[in-house]
Design a protein around this motif. Structure first.
Motif, short mmCIF file in Angstrom:
data_model
loop_
_atom_site.label_atom_id
_atom_site.label_comp_id
_atom_site.label_asym_id
_atom_site.label_seq_id
_atom_site.Cartn_x
_atom_site.Cartn_y
_atom_site.Cartn_z
N ASN A 104 -28.62 -1.22 -18.44
CA ASN A 104 -29.29 0.08 -18.45
C ASN A 104 -28.36 1.17 -17.91
OD1 ASN A 104 -29.60 0.31 -15.54
ND2 ASN A 104 -31.33 -1.08 -15.67
N ALA A 105 -28.69 2.40 -18.26
CA ALA A 105 -27.81 3.54 -17.95
C ALA A 105 -27.54 3.66 -16.45
CB ALA A 105 -28.44 4.83 -18.49
N SER A 107 -27.20 1.49 -14.16
CA SER A 107 -26.28 0.50 -13.58
C SER A 107 -24.82 0.70 -13.98
CB SER A 107 -26.72 -0.91 -13.98
OG SER A 107 -26.58 -1.11 -15.38
N ILE A 108 -24.56 1.50 -15.03
CA ILE A 108 -23.18 1.65 -15.50
C ILE A 108 -22.59 3.04 -15.24
CG2 ILE A 108 -23.44 -0.12 -17.28
CD1 ILE A 108 -23.72 2.17 -19.34
N VAL A 109 -23.37 3.94 -14.64
CA VAL A 109 -22.87 5.29 -14.38
C VAL A 109 -21.63 5.23 -13.50
CG1 VAL A 109 -23.38 7.46 -13.19
CG2 VAL A 109 -25.09 6.44 -14.69
N ALA A 110 -20.58 5.96 -13.92
CA ALA A 110 -19.31 5.93 -13.18
C ALA A 110 -18.81 7.31 -12.80
CB ALA A 110 -18.25 5.22 -14.01
N ALA A 111 -19.16 8.35 -13.58
CA ALA A 111 -18.64 9.69 -13.30
C ALA A 111 -19.52 10.73 -13.99
CB ALA A 111 -17.20 9.82 -13.79
N ALA A 112 -19.33 11.97 -13.57
CA ALA A 112 -20.08 13.08 -14.18
C ALA A 112 -19.25 14.35 -14.11
CB ALA A 112 -21.42 13.29 -13.47
N ASP A 113 -19.42 15.21 -15.13
CA ASP A 113 -18.76 16.51 -15.19
C ASP A 113 -19.72 17.60 -14.72
OD1 ASP A 113 -16.51 15.37 -16.28
OD2 ASP A 113 -16.98 15.96 -18.35
N ILE A 209 -22.49 12.82 -18.35
CA ILE A 209 -22.49 11.64 -17.49
C ILE A 209 -21.76 10.53 -18.24
CG2 ILE A 209 -23.87 9.97 -16.20
CD1 ILE A 209 -26.16 11.93 -16.18
N TYR A 210 -20.90 9.80 -17.53
CA TYR A 210 -20.07 8.76 -18.13
C TYR A 210 -20.42 7.39 -17.56
CZ TYR A 210 -17.14 12.78 -19.37
OH TYR A 210 -16.68 13.99 -19.85
N GLY A 211 -20.24 6.39 -18.41
CA GLY A 211 -20.35 5.01 -17.97
C GLY A 211 -19.02 4.31 -18.13
N LYS A 212 -18.84 3.23 -17.40
CA LYS A 212 -17.58 2.49 -17.46
C LYS A 212 -17.68 1.34 -18.45
CE LYS A 212 -13.96 0.60 -14.51
NZ LYS A 212 -13.54 0.31 -13.12
N ARG A 213 -16.71 1.29 -19.37
CA ARG A 213 -16.60 0.18 -20.31
C ARG A 213 -15.17 -0.33 -20.26
NH1 ARG A 213 -18.64 1.04 -26.33
NH2 ARG A 213 -16.79 2.36 -26.47
N GLU A 214 -15.02 -1.53 -19.73
CA GLU A 214 -13.70 -2.11 -19.49
C GLU A 214 -12.89 -1.17 -18.59
OE1 GLU A 214 -12.14 -2.99 -23.37
OE2 GLU A 214 -13.53 -4.65 -23.67
N ASP A 215 -11.76 -0.61 -19.08
CA ASP A 215 -10.92 0.23 -18.23
C ASP A 215 -11.05 1.72 -18.53
OD1 ASP A 215 -9.89 -1.96 -16.86
OD2 ASP A 215 -8.31 -2.26 -18.36
N ILE A 217 -13.83 5.29 -19.13
CA ILE A 217 -15.16 5.85 -18.96
C ILE A 217 -15.48 6.69 -20.19
CG2 ILE A 217 -15.15 5.82 -16.43
CD1 ILE A 217 -14.50 8.80 -16.47
N ILE A 218 -16.68 6.51 -20.72
CA ILE A 218 -17.09 7.21 -21.93
C ILE A 218 -18.49 7.77 -21.72
CG2 ILE A 218 -15.67 5.74 -23.41
CD1 ILE A 218 -18.21 4.24 -24.22
N PRO A 219 -18.86 8.83 -22.46
CA PRO A 219 -20.22 9.38 -22.34
C PRO A 219 -21.27 8.30 -22.59
CG PRO A 219 -18.83 10.87 -23.60
CD PRO A 219 -18.03 9.61 -23.39
N LEU A 220 -22.35 8.35 -21.84
CA LEU A 220 -23.37 7.32 -21.94
C LEU A 220 -23.93 7.18 -23.35
CD1 LEU A 220 -25.44 7.71 -18.63
CD2 LEU A 220 -23.77 5.95 -19.21
N LEU A 221 -23.99 8.28 -24.09
CA LEU A 221 -24.54 8.21 -25.44
C LEU A 221 -23.66 7.37 -26.36
CD1 LEU A 221 -27.09 9.39 -26.82
CD2 LEU A 221 -25.61 11.14 -27.81
N ASP A 222 -22.34 7.32 -26.07
CA ASP A 222 -21.40 6.61 -26.94
C ASP A 222 -21.51 5.09 -26.84
OD1 ASP A 222 -20.57 9.06 -27.73
OD2 ASP A 222 -18.61 9.00 -26.77
N PHE A 223 -22.36 4.60 -25.92
CA PHE A 223 -22.61 3.17 -25.84
C PHE A 223 -23.55 2.72 -26.95
CE2 PHE A 223 -20.94 3.92 -21.65
CZ PHE A 223 -20.38 2.71 -21.25
N GLY A 224 -24.24 3.66 -27.58
CA GLY A 224 -25.20 3.32 -28.62
C GLY A 224 -24.75 3.82 -29.99
N SER A 225 -25.57 3.52 -30.99
CA SER A 225 -25.26 3.92 -32.37
C SER A 225 -26.44 4.66 -32.99
CB SER A 225 -24.90 2.69 -33.21
OG SER A 225 -25.96 1.74 -33.18
#
Length: 228
Positions: A104-105, A107-113, A209-215, A217-225
């Protein structure tokens, strides 16, 4: 199915707290006829989880929450249906399908602008000194909790920054492990200038808001399709 929803919170809605925003979207789900899943038991509730709740008084172009649904229409249609129920200052801008194993969003939040606009004219005339402030080897603040106080170096938590006239852009670490609020950075800047900070001296807007994926950080929306 797991769905991630992105929305804006602007205008007078910045004065509405997180719990009321949660209740608001629970009503939106019903009014927009979203086929949301409910928990089991004596007091069923909608399966909904918000990422990095926004403080009162801040606006945002990028807030997120996850839901679980039994069925869904296309992304564009679902956005349209929800926005038909929205009040001024609230707008859904994204609706993405997540992988079944996605976390869920929250648990993966890593950064924000953030964009912080300086209103205080005295401080604004000295805004260029923010570069000197950031050039320090460390930026120490005293962080207060309910039981104690502790000294904390916040510089490693400021990932990026830039100045643009009356605005300070900052990318800050955010989440359960490290969480830096923009007003703490500005308060430290005021201390550097030997000035007294007031919340009314600034306007703060969250941009992403960004989440961490591997190494990365990408926008949380980009985790979905997108759902077509």
């Amino acid at each position: 199915m797991k769905i991630r929803i992105k929305f804006e919170k602007t205008g007078c809605m910045k004065f509405v707290g997180h719990l009321d925003i949660m209740r608001y979207f629970q009503k939106v789900m019903r009014r927009a006829d979203v086929d949301i899943c409910y928990s089991e038991g004596f007091s069923p509730h909608q399966k909904m989880s918000f990422a990095a709740p926004l403080g009162v008084g801040l606006t945002s172009l990028s807030e997120y929450f996850d839901i679980e649904v039994n069925s869904t229409d296309s992304s564009s249609k679902m956005i349209e249906r929800m926005n038909e129920t929205m009040v001024e200052g609230m707008k859904v801008t994204g609706y993405r399908l997540l992988d079944e194993n996605s976390k869920n969003a929250m648990s993966i939040v890593a950064a924000a602008d953030y964009n912080v606009t300086i209103i205080n004219k005295k401080i604004l005339s000295r805004i260029d000194t923010f570069n000197d402030f950031m050039s320090q080897e460390s930026i120490n603040i005293v962080k207060k909790t309910k039981k104690s106080e502790m000294s904390l170096d916040i510089k490693p938590m400021i990932l990026e920054y830039s100045l643009d006239n009356d605005k300070i852009f900052m990318k800050l670490k955010t989440g359960s492990e490290n969480n830096l609020k923009p007003e703490l950075v500005i308060n430290a800047f005021y201390n550097y200038l030997n000035e007294e900070f007031s919340q009314f001296d600034i306007n703060t807007e969250r941009l992403e808001i960004y989440g961490k994926r591997e190494d990365e950080i990408i926008p949380l929306l980009d985790f979905g399709s997108e759902i077509n």
